[in-house]
Write a protein that holds these residues in place. Structure first.
Motif, mmCIF file in Angstrom:
data_model
loop_
_atom_site.group_PDB
_atom_site.id
_atom_site.type_symbol
_atom_site.label_atom_id
_atom_site.label_comp_id
_atom_site.label_asym_id
_atom_site.label_seq_id
_atom_site.Cartn_x
_atom_site.Cartn_y
_atom_site.Cartn_z
ATOM 1 N N TYR A 187 38.331 5.540 -66.339
ATOM 2 C CA TYR A 187 38.686 4.859 -67.586
ATOM 3 C C TYR A 187 40.188 4.920 -67.840
ATOM 4 C CZ TYR A 187 38.586 3.555 -72.536
ATOM 5 O OH TYR A 187 38.812 2.940 -73.743
ATOM 6 N N THR A 188 40.801 6.060 -67.530
ATOM 7 C CA THR A 188 42.257 6.178 -67.677
ATOM 8 C C THR A 188 42.970 5.165 -66.782
ATOM 9 O OG1 THR A 188 42.110 8.529 -68.221
ATOM 10 C CG2 THR A 188 44.227 7.735 -67.389
ATOM 11 N N ILE A 190 41.787 2.293 -65.742
ATOM 12 C CA ILE A 190 41.581 0.955 -66.303
ATOM 13 C C ILE A 190 42.626 0.678 -67.388
ATOM 14 C CG2 ILE A 190 40.012 -0.477 -67.684
ATOM 15 C CD1 ILE A 190 37.682 0.830 -66.210
ATOM 16 N N LYS A 191 42.866 1.673 -68.234
ATOM 17 C CA LYS A 191 43.834 1.484 -69.325
ATOM 18 C C LYS A 191 45.262 1.333 -68.805
ATOM 19 C CE LYS A 191 42.319 5.130 -71.633
ATOM 20 N NZ LYS A 191 42.183 6.167 -72.687
ATOM 21 N N GLU A 192 45.508 1.796 -67.582
ATOM 22 C CA GLU A 192 46.858 1.726 -67.023
ATOM 23 C C GLU A 192 47.080 0.512 -66.126
ATOM 24 O OE1 GLU A 192 47.253 5.471 -65.056
ATOM 25 O OE2 GLU A 192 47.573 6.604 -66.919
ATOM 26 N N LYS A 196 45.388 -7.553 -67.742
ATOM 27 C CA LYS A 196 44.107 -7.413 -68.443
ATOM 28 C C LYS A 196 42.969 -7.263 -67.443
ATOM 29 C CE LYS A 196 41.221 -9.564 -72.003
ATOM 30 N NZ LYS A 196 41.043 -10.740 -72.892
ATOM 31 N N TRP A 202 35.491 -4.042 -65.045
ATOM 32 C CA TRP A 202 34.574 -3.484 -66.035
ATOM 33 C C TRP A 202 33.151 -3.395 -65.484
ATOM 34 C CZ3 TRP A 202 36.280 -0.667 -69.679
ATOM 35 C CH2 TRP A 202 37.491 -0.934 -70.330
ATOM 36 N N LYS A 224 33.003 -4.877 -73.462
ATOM 37 C CA LYS A 224 34.073 -5.657 -72.818
ATOM 38 C C LYS A 224 33.475 -6.786 -71.989
ATOM 39 C CE LYS A 224 37.622 -3.015 -74.063
ATOM 40 N NZ LYS A 224 38.772 -3.501 -74.862
#
Length: 402
Positions: A187-188, A190-192, A196, A202, A224
Protein backbone atom coordinates in the motif's frame (compact mmCIF):
# COMPACT_ATOMS: atom_id res chain seq x y z
CA UNK A 1 -10.32 -13.50 -39.93
CA UNK A 2 -8.31 -16.05 -37.94
CA UNK A 3 -6.44 -13.26 -36.18
CA UNK A 4 -9.68 -11.37 -35.46
CA UNK A 5 -11.25 -14.47 -33.88
CA UNK A 6 -8.17 -15.09 -31.75
CA UNK A 7 -8.09 -11.51 -30.50
CA UNK A 8 -11.77 -11.54 -29.57
CA UNK A 9 -12.03 -14.79 -27.62
CA UNK A 10 -13.32 -16.91 -30.51
CA UNK A 11 -10.49 -19.42 -30.34
CA UNK A 12 -12.41 -22.52 -31.40
CA UNK A 13 -13.80 -20.57 -34.35
CA UNK A 14 -10.22 -19.61 -35.30
CA UNK A 15 -9.27 -23.30 -35.39
CA UNK A 16 -12.35 -24.08 -37.51
CA UNK A 17 -11.45 -21.29 -39.95
CA UNK A 18 -7.92 -22.67 -40.27
CA UNK A 19 -9.36 -26.05 -41.30
CA UNK A 20 -11.76 -24.38 -43.76
CA UNK A 21 -8.83 -22.48 -45.22
CA UNK A 22 -6.98 -25.71 -45.92
CA UNK A 23 -10.07 -27.43 -47.39
CA UNK A 24 -10.46 -24.43 -49.69
CA UNK A 25 -6.95 -25.03 -50.99
CA UNK A 26 -5.46 -21.83 -49.56
CA UNK A 27 -1.97 -22.61 -48.25
CA UNK A 28 -1.04 -21.09 -44.87
CA UNK A 29 2.23 -19.18 -44.66
CA UNK A 30 4.55 -17.55 -42.11
CA UNK A 31 1.85 -14.95 -41.36
CA UNK A 32 -0.97 -17.46 -40.87
CA UNK A 33 0.78 -19.61 -38.27
CA UNK A 34 1.53 -16.80 -35.77
CA UNK A 35 -2.13 -15.74 -36.14
CA UNK A 36 -3.37 -19.26 -35.39
CA UNK A 37 -1.05 -20.31 -32.55
CA UNK A 38 -2.42 -17.83 -29.96
CA UNK A 39 -5.82 -19.55 -30.34
CA UNK A 40 -4.18 -22.89 -29.55
CA UNK A 41 -2.45 -21.27 -26.58
CA UNK A 42 -5.59 -19.63 -25.21
CA UNK A 43 -7.49 -22.89 -24.84
CA UNK A 44 -4.50 -25.26 -24.49
CA UNK A 45 -5.28 -27.01 -27.77
CA UNK A 46 -1.90 -28.72 -27.70
CA UNK A 47 -2.51 -31.22 -30.49
CA UNK A 48 -3.66 -28.45 -32.82
CA UNK A 49 -0.58 -26.44 -31.87
CA UNK A 50 1.64 -29.45 -32.55
CA UNK A 51 -0.02 -29.89 -35.95
CA UNK A 52 0.77 -26.25 -36.76
CA UNK A 53 4.36 -26.86 -35.62
CA UNK A 54 4.66 -29.88 -37.95
CA UNK A 55 3.16 -27.85 -40.79
CA UNK A 56 5.72 -25.08 -40.24
CA UNK A 57 8.53 -27.66 -40.40
CA UNK A 58 7.16 -29.23 -43.60
CA UNK A 59 6.78 -25.80 -45.22
CA UNK A 60 10.23 -24.77 -43.97
CA UNK A 61 8.87 -21.70 -42.18
CA UNK A 62 9.75 -22.82 -38.64
CA UNK A 63 12.92 -20.74 -38.81
CA UNK A 64 10.94 -17.55 -39.35
CA UNK A 65 11.54 -15.64 -36.12
CA UNK A 66 7.86 -14.78 -35.63
CA UNK A 67 6.71 -18.38 -36.22
CA UNK A 68 9.32 -19.61 -33.75
CA UNK A 69 8.34 -17.02 -31.15
CA UNK A 70 4.65 -17.91 -31.49
CA UNK A 71 5.51 -21.60 -31.01
CA UNK A 72 7.45 -20.78 -27.83
CA UNK A 73 4.45 -18.91 -26.47
CA UNK A 74 2.02 -21.66 -27.50
CA UNK A 75 3.98 -24.49 -25.87
CA UNK A 76 4.52 -22.48 -22.68
CA UNK A 77 0.82 -21.67 -22.37
CA UNK A 78 -0.09 -25.32 -23.03
CA UNK A 79 2.02 -26.38 -20.07
CA UNK A 80 4.97 -27.66 -22.12
CA UNK A 81 7.75 -25.33 -21.04
CA UNK A 82 10.33 -27.97 -22.01
CA UNK A 83 9.07 -27.98 -25.60
CA UNK A 84 9.05 -24.17 -25.56
CA UNK A 85 12.73 -24.28 -24.59
CA UNK A 86 13.48 -26.76 -27.42
CA UNK A 87 11.84 -24.42 -29.94
CA UNK A 88 13.84 -21.52 -28.56
CA UNK A 89 17.09 -23.48 -28.74
CA UNK A 90 16.30 -24.56 -32.30
CA UNK A 91 15.83 -21.03 -33.64
CA UNK A 92 18.69 -19.90 -35.88
CA UNK A 93 17.76 -16.26 -35.36
CA UNK A 94 16.43 -14.88 -32.08
CA UNK A 95 15.08 -11.39 -31.56
CA UNK A 96 13.70 -9.58 -28.53
CA UNK A 97 10.26 -11.11 -29.10
CA UNK A 98 11.78 -14.61 -28.86
CA UNK A 99 13.67 -13.83 -25.66
CA UNK A 100 10.64 -12.20 -24.06
CA UNK A 101 8.48 -15.19 -25.00
CA UNK A 102 10.73 -17.73 -23.29
CA UNK A 103 11.34 -15.57 -20.19
CA UNK A 104 7.59 -14.94 -19.94
CA UNK A 105 6.93 -18.67 -20.32
CA UNK A 106 9.16 -19.56 -17.38
CA UNK A 107 7.54 -16.75 -15.36
CA UNK A 108 4.08 -18.17 -16.01
CA UNK A 109 5.22 -21.57 -14.76
CA UNK A 110 6.60 -20.11 -11.53
CA UNK A 111 10.19 -20.92 -12.52
CA UNK A 112 11.65 -17.63 -11.36
CA UNK A 113 15.31 -18.62 -11.19
CA UNK A 114 15.27 -20.06 -14.72
CA UNK A 115 13.58 -16.89 -16.01
CA UNK A 116 16.26 -14.74 -14.35
CA UNK A 117 19.05 -16.87 -15.85
CA UNK A 118 17.57 -16.41 -19.34
CA UNK A 119 17.09 -12.68 -18.75
CA UNK A 120 20.79 -12.40 -17.90
CA UNK A 121 21.79 -14.62 -20.83
CA UNK A 122 19.77 -12.41 -23.17
CA UNK A 123 21.88 -9.42 -22.19
CA UNK A 124 25.14 -11.38 -22.47
CA UNK A 125 24.10 -12.21 -26.04
CA UNK A 126 23.85 -8.49 -26.81
CA UNK A 127 20.06 -8.18 -26.67
CA UNK A 128 18.98 -5.07 -24.81
CA UNK A 129 15.85 -5.62 -22.67
CA UNK A 130 12.78 -3.44 -23.15
CA UNK A 131 9.85 -2.69 -20.84
CA UNK A 132 8.22 -6.04 -21.77
CA UNK A 133 11.39 -7.90 -20.78
CA UNK A 134 11.25 -6.28 -17.35
CA UNK A 135 7.54 -7.10 -17.03
CA UNK A 136 8.43 -10.76 -17.68
CA UNK A 137 11.30 -10.91 -15.19
CA UNK A 138 9.38 -9.00 -12.50
CA UNK A 139 6.42 -11.31 -13.02
CA UNK A 140 8.78 -14.27 -12.61
CA UNK A 141 10.03 -12.82 -9.32
CA UNK A 142 6.49 -12.17 -8.06
CA UNK A 143 5.25 -15.68 -9.00
CA UNK A 144 8.22 -17.29 -7.26
CA UNK A 145 8.36 -15.04 -4.20
CA UNK A 146 11.83 -13.72 -5.08
CA UNK A 147 11.48 -10.44 -3.20
CA UNK A 148 15.11 -9.31 -3.19
CA UNK A 149 15.61 -10.16 -6.85
CA UNK A 150 12.40 -8.33 -7.74
CA UNK A 151 13.59 -5.20 -5.96
CA UNK A 152 16.94 -5.41 -7.75
CA UNK A 153 15.44 -5.60 -11.24
CA UNK A 154 12.82 -2.97 -10.48
CA UNK A 155 15.53 -0.52 -9.46
CA UNK A 156 17.94 -1.48 -12.25
CA UNK A 157 15.29 -0.76 -14.88
CA UNK A 158 15.81 3.02 -14.66
CA UNK A 159 19.27 2.99 -13.09
CA UNK A 160 20.98 0.72 -15.62
CA UNK A 161 18.71 0.78 -18.67
CA UNK A 162 16.98 4.16 -18.64
CA UNK A 163 13.51 2.60 -18.68
CA UNK A 164 10.86 4.31 -16.58
CA UNK A 165 8.65 1.97 -14.58
CA UNK A 166 5.18 1.57 -16.09
CA UNK A 167 1.94 0.58 -14.46
CA UNK A 168 2.48 -3.13 -15.16
CA UNK A 169 5.86 -3.04 -13.40
CA UNK A 170 4.29 -1.55 -10.29
CA UNK A 171 1.54 -4.18 -10.46
CA UNK A 172 4.20 -6.91 -10.45
CA UNK A 173 5.79 -5.36 -7.38
CA UNK A 174 2.43 -5.14 -5.62
CA UNK A 175 1.95 -8.85 -6.38
CA UNK A 176 5.45 -9.53 -5.06
CA UNK A 177 4.71 -7.84 -1.74
CA UNK A 178 1.23 -9.32 -1.58
CA UNK A 179 2.47 -12.87 -2.06
CA UNK A 180 4.57 -12.59 1.08
CA UNK A 181 1.76 -10.90 3.04
CA UNK A 182 3.51 -7.51 3.18
CA UNK A 183 0.31 -5.63 2.40
CA UNK A 184 1.22 -2.43 4.27
CA UNK A 185 4.42 -2.13 2.22
CA UNK A 186 2.42 -2.76 -0.95
CA UNK A 187 0.00 0.00 0.00
CA UNK A 188 2.88 2.37 0.75
CA UNK A 189 4.31 1.68 -2.71
CA UNK A 190 0.93 2.37 -4.34
CA UNK A 191 0.82 5.77 -2.64
CA UNK A 192 4.31 6.54 -3.95
CA UNK A 193 3.59 5.72 -7.61
CA UNK A 194 4.36 8.93 -9.57
CA UNK A 195 1.11 8.68 -11.53
CA UNK A 196 -2.45 7.72 -10.73
CA UNK A 197 -2.63 3.95 -10.07
CA UNK A 198 -4.93 2.17 -12.50
CA UNK A 199 -7.17 -0.87 -12.13
CA UNK A 200 -4.25 -3.20 -12.82
CA UNK A 201 -2.43 -2.02 -9.68
CA UNK A 202 -5.50 -1.87 -7.43
CA UNK A 203 -6.68 -5.24 -8.78
CA UNK A 204 -3.37 -6.87 -7.84
CA UNK A 205 -3.66 -5.32 -4.38
CA UNK A 206 -7.27 -6.44 -3.87
CA UNK A 207 -6.34 -9.97 -4.93
CA UNK A 208 -3.56 -10.02 -2.32
CA UNK A 209 -6.00 -8.75 0.32
CA UNK A 210 -8.32 -11.61 -0.62
CA UNK A 211 -5.50 -14.14 -0.27
CA UNK A 212 -4.52 -12.90 3.17
CA UNK A 213 -8.01 -11.97 4.38
CA UNK A 214 -7.23 -8.30 5.03
CA UNK A 215 -10.68 -6.71 5.15
CA UNK A 216 -9.78 -3.04 5.81
CA UNK A 217 -7.25 -2.74 2.97
CA UNK A 218 -9.46 -4.90 0.76
CA UNK A 219 -12.39 -2.52 1.20
CA UNK A 220 -10.10 0.42 0.38
CA UNK A 221 -8.85 -1.26 -2.82
CA UNK A 222 -12.36 -2.25 -3.83
CA UNK A 223 -13.67 1.30 -3.49
CA UNK A 224 -10.91 2.50 -5.82
CA UNK A 225 -11.75 -0.23 -8.32
CA UNK A 226 -15.48 0.50 -8.22
CA UNK A 227 -14.69 4.02 -9.42
CA UNK A 228 -12.16 2.91 -12.05
CA UNK A 229 -14.10 -0.10 -13.33
CA UNK A 230 -17.73 0.25 -12.22
CA UNK A 231 -18.88 -2.45 -14.64
CA UNK A 232 -16.27 -5.12 -13.85
CA UNK A 233 -18.05 -7.86 -11.88
CA UNK A 234 -14.76 -9.46 -10.83
CA UNK A 235 -13.96 -6.64 -8.40
CA UNK A 236 -17.30 -7.02 -6.61
CA UNK A 237 -16.81 -10.78 -6.44
CA UNK A 238 -13.35 -10.40 -4.90
CA UNK A 239 -14.74 -8.16 -2.15
CA UNK A 240 -17.59 -10.63 -1.65
CA UNK A 241 -14.97 -13.36 -1.26
CA UNK A 242 -13.37 -11.49 1.63
CA UNK A 243 -16.73 -10.93 3.35
CA UNK A 244 -17.85 -14.53 2.76
CA UNK A 245 -14.63 -15.99 4.16
CA UNK A 246 -15.31 -14.07 7.37
CA UNK A 247 -19.01 -15.01 7.44
CA UNK A 248 -20.23 -11.43 6.89
CA UNK A 249 -23.29 -12.49 4.88
CA UNK A 250 -25.10 -9.15 5.19
CA UNK A 251 -22.13 -7.48 3.51
CA UNK A 252 -22.09 -10.18 0.83
CA UNK A 253 -25.78 -9.47 0.18
CA UNK A 254 -25.08 -5.73 0.06
CA UNK A 255 -22.37 -6.16 -2.59
CA UNK A 256 -24.60 -8.50 -4.57
CA UNK A 257 -27.37 -5.93 -4.36
CA UNK A 258 -25.09 -3.32 -5.90
CA UNK A 259 -24.18 -5.77 -8.67
CA UNK A 260 -27.86 -6.46 -9.34
CA UNK A 261 -28.66 -2.76 -9.43
CA UNK A 262 -25.87 -2.22 -11.98
CA UNK A 263 -26.99 -5.20 -14.03
CA UNK A 264 -23.75 -7.10 -13.41
CA UNK A 265 -23.40 -10.85 -13.16
CA UNK A 266 -20.49 -12.95 -11.98
CA UNK A 267 -18.61 -14.41 -14.92
CA UNK A 268 -19.39 -18.13 -14.99
CA UNK A 269 -16.47 -20.44 -14.26
CA UNK A 270 -15.40 -22.18 -17.44
CA UNK A 271 -12.65 -24.72 -18.11
CA UNK A 272 -11.27 -26.33 -21.24
CA UNK A 273 -9.53 -29.67 -21.72
CA UNK A 274 -8.30 -31.21 -24.97
CA UNK A 275 -8.98 -34.93 -25.39
CA UNK A 276 -8.29 -36.90 -28.58
CA UNK A 277 -7.86 -33.73 -30.65
CA UNK A 278 -11.18 -32.31 -29.43
CA UNK A 279 -11.47 -29.36 -27.05
CA UNK A 280 -14.17 -29.84 -24.38
CA UNK A 281 -15.61 -26.83 -22.56
CA UNK A 282 -17.20 -27.29 -19.14
CA UNK A 283 -19.13 -24.67 -17.19
CA UNK A 284 -19.50 -24.54 -13.41
CA UNK A 285 -22.57 -26.56 -12.46
CA UNK A 286 -22.75 -27.93 -16.00
CA UNK A 287 -25.20 -30.81 -16.51
CA UNK A 288 -25.22 -30.92 -20.31
CA UNK A 289 -22.02 -32.81 -21.05
CA UNK A 290 -22.86 -36.35 -22.28
CA UNK A 291 -20.49 -37.90 -19.71
CA UNK A 292 -21.64 -35.77 -16.77
CA UNK A 293 -23.11 -38.69 -14.81
CA UNK A 294 -19.81 -40.60 -15.05
CA UNK A 295 -17.82 -37.46 -14.18
CA UNK A 296 -19.84 -36.86 -11.02
CA UNK A 297 -19.58 -40.53 -10.03
CA UNK A 298 -15.79 -40.44 -10.47
CA UNK A 299 -15.47 -37.24 -8.46
CA UNK A 300 -17.72 -38.64 -5.72
CA UNK A 301 -15.52 -41.76 -5.43
CA UNK A 302 -12.46 -39.54 -5.16
CA UNK A 303 -14.23 -37.42 -2.56
CA UNK A 304 -14.83 -40.52 -0.45
CA UNK A 305 -11.13 -41.35 -0.63
CA UNK A 306 -10.29 -37.80 0.38
CA UNK A 307 -12.60 -37.97 3.39
CA UNK A 308 -10.87 -41.18 4.46
CA UNK A 309 -7.60 -39.25 4.29
CA UNK A 310 -8.97 -36.52 6.56
CA UNK A 311 -9.78 -33.94 3.86
CA UNK A 312 -12.54 -31.44 4.62
CA UNK A 313 -13.92 -29.23 1.81
CA UNK A 314 -13.00 -25.57 2.18
CA UNK A 315 -16.48 -24.07 2.06
CA UNK A 316 -15.12 -20.53 2.48
CA UNK A 317 -15.03 -20.45 -1.31
CA UNK A 318 -18.82 -20.73 -1.61
CA UNK A 319 -20.32 -17.26 -1.70
CA UNK A 320 -23.77 -18.31 -0.55
CA UNK A 321 -25.22 -18.48 2.95
CA UNK A 322 -26.39 -22.09 2.76
CA UNK A 323 -25.75 -25.09 4.99
CA UNK A 324 -22.41 -26.92 4.85
CA UNK A 325 -23.74 -29.93 2.93
CA UNK A 326 -25.13 -27.69 0.20
CA UNK A 327 -21.84 -25.79 0.05
CA UNK A 328 -20.00 -29.07 -0.52
CA UNK A 329 -22.38 -29.88 -3.36
CA UNK A 330 -21.75 -26.47 -4.96
CA UNK A 331 -17.98 -26.97 -4.73
CA UNK A 332 -18.28 -30.30 -6.58
CA UNK A 333 -19.62 -28.43 -9.60
CA UNK A 334 -16.63 -26.13 -10.11
CA UNK A 335 -15.54 -26.29 -13.74
CA UNK A 336 -11.88 -27.22 -13.16
CA UNK A 337 -12.93 -30.25 -11.10
CA UNK A 338 -15.35 -31.30 -13.84
CA UNK A 339 -12.60 -30.94 -16.47
CA UNK A 340 -10.17 -33.04 -14.41
CA UNK A 341 -12.90 -35.66 -13.89
CA UNK A 342 -13.52 -35.79 -17.63
CA UNK A 343 -9.81 -36.17 -18.24
CA UNK A 344 -9.54 -39.06 -15.80
CA UNK A 345 -12.33 -40.88 -17.63
CA UNK A 346 -10.89 -40.47 -21.11
CA UNK A 347 -7.12 -40.86 -20.81
CA UNK A 348 -4.86 -43.80 -19.91
CA UNK A 349 -3.84 -44.15 -16.23
CA UNK A 350 -0.76 -42.10 -15.41
CA UNK A 351 -0.99 -39.77 -18.42
CA UNK A 352 -0.87 -36.00 -17.75
CA UNK A 353 -3.92 -33.71 -17.84
CA UNK A 354 -3.96 -30.08 -18.98
CA UNK A 355 -6.82 -27.76 -18.02
CA UNK A 356 -7.41 -24.07 -18.73
CA UNK A 357 -9.61 -22.02 -16.37
CA UNK A 358 -11.07 -18.60 -17.25
CA UNK A 359 -11.00 -17.47 -13.60
CA UNK A 360 -8.63 -17.80 -10.66
CA UNK A 361 -8.62 -21.38 -9.33
CA UNK A 362 -10.38 -21.55 -5.96
CA UNK A 363 -8.63 -22.82 -2.84
CA UNK A 364 -10.81 -25.89 -2.48
CA UNK A 365 -10.28 -26.99 -6.09
CA UNK A 366 -6.57 -26.42 -5.59
CA UNK A 367 -6.57 -28.77 -2.58
CA UNK A 368 -8.68 -31.37 -4.39
CA UNK A 369 -6.47 -31.45 -7.48
CA UNK A 370 -3.37 -31.78 -5.29
CA UNK A 371 -4.97 -34.88 -3.75
CA UNK A 372 -6.00 -36.28 -7.15
CA UNK A 373 -2.47 -35.85 -8.54
CA UNK A 374 -1.12 -38.01 -5.72
CA UNK A 375 -3.95 -40.56 -5.51
CA UNK A 376 -4.18 -41.09 -9.28
CA UNK A 377 -0.40 -40.74 -9.83
CA UNK A 378 -0.96 -38.04 -12.43
CA UNK A 379 0.70 -34.81 -13.41
CA UNK A 380 -2.05 -32.20 -13.75
CA UNK A 381 -1.48 -28.77 -15.25
CA UNK A 382 -4.06 -26.06 -14.57
CA UNK A 383 -3.64 -22.63 -16.09
CA UNK A 384 -5.80 -19.98 -14.45
CA UNK A 385 -5.84 -16.21 -14.98
CA UNK A 386 -2.83 -15.78 -12.69
CA UNK A 387 -0.38 -18.52 -13.56
CA UNK A 388 0.27 -22.21 -14.22
CA UNK A 389 -0.27 -24.73 -11.45
CA UNK A 390 1.76 -27.92 -11.92
CA UNK A 391 0.33 -30.59 -9.61
CA UNK A 392 2.45 -33.67 -8.98
CA UNK A 393 2.63 -36.14 -6.07
CA UNK A 394 0.22 -34.02 -4.03
CA UNK A 395 2.25 -30.82 -4.35
CA UNK A 396 1.70 -27.71 -6.50
CA UNK A 397 4.46 -25.69 -8.14
CA UNK A 398 2.93 -22.45 -6.80
CA UNK A 399 3.71 -23.44 -3.22
CA UNK A 400 0.05 -22.70 -2.38
CA UNK A 401 0.46 -18.97 -3.12
CA UNK A 402 -1.33 -17.54 -6.14
Amino acid sequence: MISSCTQNGKDIKALDLFREMQFAGVKPNSVTIPCLLPACANIAALMHGKAAHCFSLRRDIFYDVYVGSALIDMYAKCGRIGDAQKCFDGMTTKNLVSWNAIVGGYAMHGKGKEAIELFELMQKNGQKPDFISFTCVLSACSQSGLTEEGWYYFNSMSRDHGIDARMEHYACMINLFGRSGRLEEAYTMIKEIPFKPDACVWGAFLSSCRTHGNLSLGELAAEKLFKLEPNNPGNYVLLSNIYAAKGFWKEVDRVRGVMKMLGLRKNPGCSWIELKNKVHMLLAGDKTHPQMIQIVERLNRLNMEMVKSGYLPDTNFVLQDVDEQEKEHILCGHSEKLAVGLGLLNTPPGSPLRVIKNLRICGDCHAVIKFISNFERREIFVRDTNRFHHFKDGVCSCGDHW
